[in-house]
Design an enzyme around this catalytic site. Structure first.
Site, PDB file in Angstrom:
ATOM      1  N   LYS A   1      36.054   7.700 -46.043  1.00 21.43           N
ATOM      2  CA  LYS A   1      36.262   7.059 -47.339  1.00 21.43           C
ATOM      3  C   LYS A   1      35.492   7.898 -48.364  1.00 21.43           C
ATOM      4  CE  LYS A   1      34.933   2.716 -49.657  1.00 21.43           C
ATOM      5  NZ  LYS A   1      35.063   1.249 -49.556  1.00 21.43           N
TER       6      LYS A   1
ATOM      7  N   THR B   1      33.049  -3.120 -45.971  1.00 19.71           N
ATOM      8  CA  THR B   1      31.638  -3.390 -46.280  1.00 19.71           C
ATOM      9  C   THR B   1      30.885  -3.756 -44.995  1.00 19.71           C
ATOM     10  OG1 THR B   1      32.527  -4.352 -48.349  1.00 19.71           O
ATOM     11  CG2 THR B   1      30.164  -4.395 -48.075  1.00 19.71           C
TER      12      THR B   1
ATOM     13  N   GLU C   1      41.931  -4.376 -46.280  1.00 15.62           N
ATOM     14  CA  GLU C   1      40.545  -4.276 -45.840  1.00 15.62           C
ATOM     15  C   GLU C   1      39.833  -5.495 -46.409  1.00 15.62           C
ATOM     16  OE1 GLU C   1      38.490  -0.648 -47.131  1.00 15.62           O
ATOM     17  OE2 GLU C   1      36.692  -1.871 -47.445  1.00 15.62           O
TER      18      GLU C   1
ATOM     19  N   ARG D   1      31.881  -9.531 -47.916  1.00  7.21           N
ATOM     20  CA  ARG D   1      31.048  -9.834 -49.086  1.00  7.21           C
ATOM     21  C   ARG D   1      30.986 -11.323 -49.342  1.00  7.21           C
ATOM     22  NH1 ARG D   1      33.255  -4.837 -52.954  1.00  7.21           N
ATOM     23  NH2 ARG D   1      33.122  -3.329 -51.271  1.00  7.21           N
TER      24      ARG D   1
HETATM   25  C1  3PG Z   1      34.981  -1.105 -52.585  1.00  5.14           C
HETATM   26  O1  3PG Z   1      34.462  -0.970 -51.491  1.00  5.14           O
HETATM   27  O2  3PG Z   1      34.572  -1.890 -53.451  1.00  5.14           O
HETATM   28  C2  3PG Z   1      36.141  -0.254 -52.830  1.00  5.14           C
HETATM   29  O3  3PG Z   1      35.743   1.034 -52.946  1.00  5.14           O
HETATM   30  C3  3PG Z   1      37.041  -0.697 -53.938  1.00  5.14           C
HETATM   31  O4  3PG Z   1      36.613  -0.235 -55.148  1.00  5.14           O
HETATM   32  P1  3PG Z   1      37.315  -0.831 -56.457  1.00  5.14           P
HETATM   33  O5  3PG Z   1      36.956  -2.278 -56.517  1.00  5.14           O
HETATM   34  O6  3PG Z   1      36.673  -0.056 -57.594  1.00  5.14           O
HETATM   35  O7  3PG Z   1      38.795  -0.563 -56.331  1.00  5.14           O
END
Ligand code: 3PG
Length: 205
Positions: free
Chosen positions: A126, A66, A39, A43
């Site tokens: 999720k 995201t 994924e 960002r």
């Molecule tokens: C995210 O969207 O940042 C995910 O949930 C991953 O979380 P993590 O960085 O704590 O594994």
């Protein structure tokens, strides 16, 4: 089906890519570790180009994460994302994903959010941020009233807790532990392959 593929792989690396040239070596490193999916989070400015680069690879399942707006959703689907993930639920995003025919995985943190997501047709969600919300015990607790829903726990899951999430209602376990942003940036792809293998072994099956 995408959810079947995700369930088979059982691990969903969440990645932040700063340089689109890292996308393909990263995908190969993950696949070498037995985890042929990722994924790619929106960002960084490099994210859409990274999705497009990885979408060209055979045998690799690329999604975008995201995803916060319908415009972002359009861009990542055009780039070749096969599924989209959001930190929360939005009916607008849900409709947009349906129009594209692309599976969307919305984030939920409560039973009420899960009811909204389910009303919009989602049976894969999720669970975010899983560790901060209470950890793996949340999965059976939420699964009891929603037995048709499968969960993608995400947030704060590392190698120390990965095995806790090896539960039937869990479709796949999402984590950034496998491919930390600094390891990607520094080109430490062998380390990422080793982490993929280790995490995959921890979630079993
Ligand atoms: C995210 O969207 O940042 C995910 O949930 C991953 O979380 P993590 O960085 O704590 O594994």
């Amino acid at each position: 089906m995408i959810t079947t593929e995700l369930a088979r792989i059982r691990v969903l690396p969440v990645v932040v890519i700063d340089d689109p040239r890292h996308a393909v070596p990263l995908a190969r490193a993950l696949a070498d570790g037995g985890v042929p999916c990722a994924e790619i989070t929106l960002r960084t400015p490099a994210a859409v180009e990274a999705v497009a680069a990885v979408a060209e690879l055979d045998g690799f399942l690329v999604g975008a994460g995201t995803v916060l707006s319908p415009e972002q959703l359009d861009r990542v689907v055009d780039a070749g994302a096969r599924f989209v993930v959001s930190p929360g639920f939005s009916a607008v995003l849900s409709n947009r994903a349906s129009r594209h025919g692309v599976p969307a995985i919305p984030g939920v943190a409560t039973a009420s959010e899960l009811m909204s997501a389910r009303a919009a047709g989602h049976t894969v969600v999720k669970l975010f941020p899983a560790a901060q919300l209470g950890g793996a015990a949340l999965v059976p607790a939420l699964h009891a009233p929603f037995p048709d829903v499968r969960f993608v726990p995400s947030g704060g899951i590392g190698i120390g807790t990965a095995a806790d999430y090896d539960l039937d209602p869990v479709l796949t376990v999402s984590t950034s532990w496998i491919a930390p942003r600094d390891a990607i940036g520094a080109g430490r792809f062998d380390e990422i392959t080793a982490r993929a293998r280790e995490f995959r072994a921890a979630v079993g099956r």
